[in-house]
Motif scaffolding. Structure first.
Motif, mmCIF file in Angstrom:
data_model
loop_
_atom_site.group_PDB
_atom_site.id
_atom_site.type_symbol
_atom_site.label_atom_id
_atom_site.label_comp_id
_atom_site.label_asym_id
_atom_site.label_seq_id
_atom_site.Cartn_x
_atom_site.Cartn_y
_atom_site.Cartn_z
ATOM 1 N N LYS A 80 0.833 -1.206 0.000
ATOM 2 C CA LYS A 80 0.000 0.000 0.000
ATOM 3 C C LYS A 80 0.868 1.257 0.000
ATOM 4 C CE LYS A 80 -4.082 -1.859 2.355
ATOM 5 N NZ LYS A 80 -4.925 -1.799 3.578
ATOM 6 N N ASN A 81 1.919 1.239 0.802
ATOM 7 C CA ASN A 81 2.819 2.405 0.859
ATOM 8 C C ASN A 81 3.491 2.648 -0.491
ATOM 9 O OD1 ASN A 81 2.236 2.731 3.589
ATOM 10 N ND2 ASN A 81 4.010 1.554 4.265
ATOM 11 N N GLN A 82 3.991 1.568 -1.100
ATOM 12 C CA GLN A 82 4.665 1.698 -2.385
ATOM 13 C C GLN A 82 3.684 2.132 -3.475
ATOM 14 O OE1 GLN A 82 7.867 1.602 -2.576
ATOM 15 N NE2 GLN A 82 8.229 0.774 -0.529
ATOM 16 N N PHE A 83 2.497 1.593 -3.430
ATOM 17 C CA PHE A 83 1.480 1.942 -4.430
ATOM 18 C C PHE A 83 1.081 3.406 -4.294
ATOM 19 C CE2 PHE A 83 -3.104 1.807 -5.833
ATOM 20 C CZ PHE A 83 -2.822 1.667 -7.187
ATOM 21 N N ARG A 84 1.008 3.898 -3.062
ATOM 22 C CA ARG A 84 0.682 5.308 -2.841
ATOM 23 C C ARG A 84 1.738 6.209 -3.483
ATOM 24 N NH1 ARG A 84 0.993 5.380 2.323
ATOM 25 N NH2 ARG A 84 -1.048 4.421 2.601
ATOM 26 N N GLU A 85 3.008 5.802 -3.398
ATOM 27 C CA GLU A 85 4.078 6.587 -4.020
ATOM 28 C C GLU A 85 3.965 6.568 -5.545
ATOM 29 O OE1 GLU A 85 8.061 6.025 -2.838
ATOM 30 O OE2 GLU A 85 7.628 6.025 -0.685
ATOM 31 N N MET A 132 -12.819 22.817 -5.614
ATOM 32 C CA MET A 132 -13.627 21.926 -6.445
ATOM 33 C C MET A 132 -12.743 20.903 -7.162
ATOM 34 S SD MET A 132 -16.267 22.865 -9.564
ATOM 35 C CE MET A 132 -17.362 23.745 -8.434
ATOM 36 N N ALA A 133 -11.588 21.364 -7.647
ATOM 37 C CA ALA A 133 -10.657 20.460 -8.328
ATOM 38 C C ALA A 133 -10.162 19.381 -7.373
ATOM 39 C CB ALA A 133 -9.486 21.253 -8.893
ATOM 40 N N ARG A 134 -9.894 19.751 -6.137
ATOM 41 C CA ARG A 134 -9.413 18.770 -5.162
ATOM 42 C C ARG A 134 -10.492 17.747 -4.835
ATOM 43 N NH1 ARG A 134 -5.323 17.597 -2.102
ATOM 44 N NH2 ARG A 134 -5.631 16.593 -0.082
ATOM 45 N N ARG A 135 -11.726 18.190 -4.720
ATOM 46 C CA ARG A 135 -12.826 17.252 -4.455
ATOM 47 C C ARG A 135 -12.987 16.260 -5.605
ATOM 48 N NH1 ARG A 135 -15.705 21.859 -2.420
ATOM 49 N NH2 ARG A 135 -16.894 21.967 -4.364
ATOM 50 N N LYS A 136 -12.877 16.762 -6.815
ATOM 51 C CA LYS A 136 -12.979 15.891 -7.989
ATOM 52 C C LYS A 136 -11.835 14.882 -8.004
ATOM 53 C CE LYS A 136 -13.001 15.948 -13.046
ATOM 54 N NZ LYS A 136 -12.939 16.789 -14.268
ATOM 55 N N TRP A 137 -10.628 15.338 -7.684
ATOM 56 C CA TRP A 137 -9.451 14.471 -7.659
ATOM 57 C C TRP A 137 -9.611 13.356 -6.624
ATOM 58 C CZ3 TRP A 137 -5.981 14.170 -3.423
ATOM 59 C CH2 TRP A 137 -4.828 13.418 -3.670
ATOM 60 N N LYS A 138 -10.092 13.704 -5.437
ATOM 61 C CA LYS A 138 -10.274 12.709 -4.383
ATOM 62 C C LYS A 138 -11.329 11.682 -4.774
ATOM 63 C CE LYS A 138 -10.190 13.465 -0.031
ATOM 64 N NZ LYS A 138 -8.958 12.710 0.296
ATOM 65 N N GLN A 139 -12.421 12.154 -5.355
ATOM 66 C CA GLN A 139 -13.526 11.261 -5.701
ATOM 67 C C GLN A 139 -13.193 10.360 -6.892
ATOM 68 O OE1 GLN A 139 -17.143 13.288 -6.755
ATOM 69 N NE2 GLN A 139 -18.383 11.427 -6.636
ATOM 70 N N ALA A 140 -12.507 10.910 -7.892
ATOM 71 C CA ALA A 140 -12.280 10.171 -9.128
ATOM 72 C C ALA A 140 -10.939 9.457 -9.194
ATOM 73 C CB ALA A 140 -12.400 11.125 -10.329
ATOM 74 N N ASP A 142 -8.020 9.604 -6.176
ATOM 75 C CA ASP A 142 -7.338 9.242 -4.938
ATOM 76 C C ASP A 142 -8.056 8.145 -4.157
ATOM 77 O OD1 ASP A 142 -5.254 9.705 -2.917
ATOM 78 O OD2 ASP A 142 -6.895 10.471 -1.698
ATOM 79 N N GLU A 143 -9.327 8.332 -3.858
ATOM 80 C CA GLU A 143 -10.064 7.384 -3.020
ATOM 81 C C GLU A 143 -10.247 6.008 -3.674
ATOM 82 O OE1 GLU A 143 -13.611 9.458 -1.948
ATOM 83 O OE2 GLU A 143 -12.604 10.646 -0.378
#
Length: 278
Positions: A80-85, A132-140, A142-143
């Protein structure tokens, strides 16, 4: 009287000129301001569904998760750590595809497929909407990606581990396709890297490259990897008949003899008992 009238008219002309000059400067300032705002505005056209630029992704990154065997909690945490990087290294407009490895050669189920839309860090409140851009990034982006390693933790207990076939499929469909052609290509393989198919098995042959070169697999899975940077997230298994260092060297040879660039190997923490030996 005539002279006084002439002087008043001259003063009026000077005032008009000064007024026009001020208006001109204000107009130039407004034009310059609009031009600055226009230059700062992100005008990139985005394709709905993938969040990729309409002109094409800026790069292509593919991660193959080996789901054929179980992972220990320790290894999964490190993965998980490596994948996050890896995810964090995909720039705005860069394409990321995540697939899983099954027991059937060439079968790589899709887990994620999109471009990084950007987290708004490059925007400001004058010309864009960073929040708004950050919310879109997290939803589409990051999460959904944060949940993927858990999906392969338990493994599928497959009878084969066709790693070479999976790499070949990625090269032909992604890196040689519309998405990756002519762009920087990166491949990450998270696996114990024990190739095991009907055509060639490292359980029997070990990491002897000459034995592989004489097998049918060398012809079947020949994959020109020119322009592809390859990295391994190496899963440790106990009781193998060969050392990890010799095994990694085999894969380094395999990549380089097919014109690929072997970048690095990261040996993931922990020891994984499942699928250790056959």
């Amino acid at each position: 009287m005539a002279r006084r009238g002439g002087r008043k008219k001259k003063k009026t002309n000077i005032g008009a000129v000064l007024g026009a000059g001020v208006l001109g400067l204000l107009s130039l300032g407004m034009i310059a301001g609009f031009a600055w705002m226009w230059s700062r505005t992100d005008k990139t056209e985005i394709v709905k569904g993938t969040n990729c630029p309409a002109t094409g992704a800026t790069s292509a990154t593919v991660v193959i998760f080996d789901a054929t065997d179980q992972l220990s909690p320790t290894t999964l945490t490190d993965l998980k750590n490596q994948f996050r990087e890896i995810v964090g290294s995909v720039e705005k407009g860069g394409y990321l595809r995540v697939v899983s490895l099954t027991g059937r050669p060439g079968e790589i189920p899709l887990m994620f497929d999109a471009c990084n839309p950007g987290d708004g860090a490059d925007l400001d409140s004058w010309t864009g909407n960073p929040e708004m851009a950050r919310r879109k990034w997290k939803q589409a982006f990051d999460e959904p990606l944060a949940k993927l390693p858990d999906a392969i933790a338990n493994g599928t207990e497959a009878k084969q581990s066709p790693i070479m076939a999976a790499i070949q499929k990625v090269k032909l469909t992604v890196f040689d396709g519309e998405i990756g052609a002519g762009r920087p290509n990166r491949l990450f393989v998270a696996s114990d890297m024990i190739e095991h198919t009907d055509l060639y098995s490292q359980y029997k042959a070990g990491p002897d490259y000459e034995k592989y070169a004489g097998s049918l697999a060398a012809k079947e899975y020949r994959t020109p990897l020119g322009g592809v940077d390859v990295s391994l997230l190496y899963v440790e298994r106990p009781n193998r008949k060969f050392e990890s260092l010799a095994h990694v060297e085999f894969w380094k040879q395999w990549v380089e003899r097919q014109d690929g660039s072997f970048v690095k190997v990261i040996r993931l923490a922990g020891l994984n008992l499942a699928g250790a030996e056959q």
